[in-house]
Design an enzyme around this catalytic site. Structure first.
Site, PDB file in Angstrom:
ATOM      1  CD  GLU A 407      -1.577  -2.423   1.212  1.00 44.65           C
ATOM      2  OE1 GLU A 407      -0.638  -2.837   1.626  1.00 44.65           O
ATOM      3  OE2 GLU A 407      -2.584  -3.052   1.080  1.00 44.65           O
ATOM      4  CG  HIS A 474     -10.711  -8.104   6.829  1.00 41.10           C
ATOM      5  ND1 HIS A 474      -9.930  -8.867   7.841  1.00 41.10           N
ATOM      6  CD2 HIS A 474     -10.466  -8.309   5.640  1.00 41.10           C
ATOM      7  CE1 HIS A 474      -8.819  -9.495   6.996  1.00 41.10           C
ATOM      8  NE2 HIS A 474      -9.383  -9.294   5.674  1.00 41.10           N
TER       9      HIS A 474
END
Ligand SMILES: Cc1ncc(C[n+]2csc(CCOP(=O)(O)OP(=O)(O)O)c2C)c(N)n1
Ligand SMILES: [Mg+2]
Length: 668
Positions: A407, A474
């Site tokens: 990322e 998540h």
């Protein structure tokens, strides 16, 4: 008697392939940063400049690499690379003004030393964190490659910086994508006080090239001829056959990390050994021995350069200081931008939240040929939520790019695309994973416009939120990590129509936008959505319901919790304000509803402490105090990580406490 030529043997020059003029040109370029630095050291002793990172002894690398590039090729230097700036012929008074924090510098006094970029000279300076620079180079090179321009990009790092994750990510991405980047490691023996044997355990850093599937070279960083001729050759080759190359320049840091910190920890023997390899003195002796330069000519040259330095210093000294003006400071955090209104069409189609986002993204791709989407599994696979399903067929894999799992460097590469005139949307697979891309978002994208007037035309898509039994990694809704960082815009829609129109706006906006998409809404919320390419204003809340008893302010999934409770209690008359954007925040709409009802409940899904609800509550207390008939109330989730098991998650979520808090507030 030791002849000049024998002394010069400390460095072996093979300059035969260069004409005398070219050798002299290199000597002049090499001498300039040395003489500037010698002057700086005097000024430092006089207390006239604050901090200085010396590149004395390393000049051949900055100068040789930059001289080998074409003038319009980007170069990304670090804190010791004065030679990059002088080789690009930046007028010296502007550099001095930069170091003095004056308006004629490059950052209006907002950032110091070499922490700036300039499009005019195609130099993109570092941020203090070192590593992000490498990923930015990837993005710049990607833009060139996509436009099929035969341009290379050169980026610098110290050997210390190679230990950062960004180094590995950037090399890997450049190699996988075959980007024409010259990665230059200046191995000067130390990272602050840390010697190389405490920094890495391989023999040569260049050995790592093999592991990334790229070629590597070791170059004597003190030998200007070797640096220039070898980089020249590599550069010509990369322009024709785009791919990355890793170069390890062997050199030595002859002074302290910065001038105040000294060199006590460096053994004298090393200093003495490397002093003999001084890149300027050795080259001078060589040129004299070869009859290319005479002592008299050298004297003349030095005198002319010193004159130039002194003249420019005088000019810089005479320039006015910054006149601080708070309004200017606040205005420069974001790039000024007035969107062109694109009205929603009458023609609509029923879409789920997820389809509306996909629709807005697709129409943006059609509207902006320079827009690139990057993310894990976004290409053929269509992304884990299928937002980009079938995009590859229409836009191709160049513009819908699968990325390795990295990322940080992908966000940095998006920054690089923006620097090189493109636009980027980065999909975080889950908003939780933004933590590994956090640094470039909050330190590079957010600050770059304020620092040197460069916009970051990047949207980071953030599939977020709980309620789907996905556990601590998540499920987070982490908007508060970003709402408190000046320079970012934060958008958080709750309905398909808003999601499409605001995503289009976010992509149009030249500023960095964090775009939150609640996963639980993806397939559960439907609406008639205009089919055309339309935009909605960022920073405007929507009043969903009107009532006199109280104001309920929320966004994202929280809005749907509120509507659900109000359905159960149709007798409650409430204003329901959907914020839609959190930064900028529609404070006018907030104050208006609070002043109307006198009671306010703020609902967020995020954990309570330090969330945006707290900030809104403070604003209301400060600005609407006399209108309040009850304490400002907040509903948020428990201050724990998000649990996965259904009953635990239900208890965690603020939704559990919404009804009770609402009734209590009404009864107050
Ligand atoms: C992320 C981060 N950690 C630590 C620092 C502090 N720091 C600045 S420069 C530096 C040493 C860098 O060494 P190297 O990459 O070898 O470059 P050199 O200074 O030798 O040119 C350190 C530790 C920083 N700026 N950023
Ligand atoms: Mg170093």
């Amino acid at each position: 008697m030791e002849s000049a030529l024998e002394e010069a043997q400390n460095i072996t020059y093979q300059a035969q392939q260069l004409a005398s003029e070219e050798q002299l040109m290199l000597y002049k370029k090499l001498l300039k940063p040395r003489l500037i630095e010698e002057k700086m050291l005097i000024l430092l002793r006089q207390g006239k400049i604050s901090k200085w990172f010396s590149g004395i002894g390393q000049e051949a690398i900055s100068v040789g690499v930059t001289a080998a590039l074409q003038e319009d090729e980007y170069v990304l230097p670090m804190h010791r690379n004065l030679g990059v700036f002088t080789t690009r012929n930046i007028p010296l008074y502007r550099l001095f003004a930069q170091w003095q924090g004056k308006p004629d510098g490059f950052t209006k006094g907002r950032d110091r030393s070499f922490h700036f970029g300039t499009q005019e000279y195609r130099i993109i300076g570092m941020i203090s964190h070192l590593g992000p620079q490498l990923g930015v180079a990837d993005g710049i090179a990607l833009a060139h490659k996509l436009r099929q321009e035969k341009k290379i990009t050169a980026v610098f790092t110290g050997e210390g910086g190679t230990s950062e994750g960004d180094f590995h990510e950037a090399l890997n991405v450049a190699s996988v994508w075959k980007l024409p980047v010259v990665f230059c490691i200046e191995n000067n023996g130390y990272g602050l006080s840390t010697p190389t044997n405490e920094q890495y355990a391989c023999e040569n850093l260049v050995d790592r090239a093999k592991g990334y599937g790229m070629e590597g070279h070791v170059i004597d960083g003190n030998n200007i001829i070797e640096v220039y001729t070898k980089v020249n050759k590599i550069a010509s080759d990369l322009r024709e056959n785009p791919r990355p190359v890793l170069i390890e320049f062997k050199t030595f840091r002859m002074r302290g990390h910065e001038e105040a910190s000294g060199t006590k920890y460096v053994p004298d023997s090393l200093m003495e050994e490397w002093a003999k390899k001084d890149p300027v003195e050795n080259f001078k002796k060589y040129l004299i021995a070869e009859g290319v330069l005479t002592e008299t000519e050298d004297e003349k040259l030095r005198k002319a350069l010193k004159n130039e330095i002194n003249t420019h210093l005088k000019k810089a000294d005479a320039l006015p200081q910054i006149a601080s003006d708070i309004e200017t400071e606040l205005n420069d955090v974001y790039a000024a931008y007035t969107p062109k209104e694109e009205a929603p069409s009458q023609h609509t189609k029923e879409l789920r939240f997820i389809d509306a986002i996909s629709d807005g993204l697709k129409q943006s791709m059609q509207n902006f040929p320079e827009l690139v989407i990057m993310g894990q599994d976004v290409a053929d696979y269509g992304g884990v939520f299928k937002i980009t399903e079938n995009f590859v067929e229409e836009f191709g894999k160049n513009r819908v790019r699968n990325t390795p799992i990295c990322e940080s460097v992908i966000v940095s590469a998006a920054m690089g695309l923006s620097i090189n005139k493109m636009k980027a949307v980065v999909e975080m697979q889950f908003a939780d994973f933004v933590s590994t891309g956090f640094n470039p978002i909050v330190n590079y994208l957010a600050k770059v416009h304020y620092r040197w007037n460069q916009n970051a035309d990047v949207v980071v898509r953030m599939p977020c939120g709980a309620g789907v039994g996905a556990g601590p990694f998540h499920s987070q809704t982490n908007e508060a990590w970003f709402t408190k960082t000046p320079g970012l815009k934060v958008v958080y829609p709750a309905f398909p129509v808003d999601a499409k129109g605001l995503l289009i706006s976010a992509i149009q906006d030249p500023n960095p936008v964090m775009f939150f998409e609640h996963k639980a809404l993806y397939r559960s919320i439907r609406q008639e959505v205009p089919t055309n390419y339309y935009n909605l204003p960022i920073g405007k809340a929507a009043l969903l319901k009107s009532g006199e008893q109280l104001s309920i302010i929320s966004f994202g999934a929280g809005i749907h919790w509120v509507l659900e409770v109000l359905e159960k209690y149709p007798e409650i008359k409430a204003d329901v304000l959907d914020l839609r954007s959190l930064q900028p925040l529609d404070t006018a709409a907030i104050y208006k509803t609070v002043k109307k009802t006198g009671k306010v409940l703020i609902v967020q899904e995020d954990t309570m402490f330090g969330g945006i609800a707290s900030e809104i509550s403070a604003l209301i207390s400060e600005n609407c105090f006399t209108h309040l008939d009850a304490p400002v109330c907040r509903v948020g989730s428990l201050d724990t990580p998000v649990p996965f098991e259904a009953s635990l998650e239900a208890d965690f979520l603020g939704k559990k406490r919404l009804e009770e808090t609402l009734l209590k507030l009404l009864a107050f």
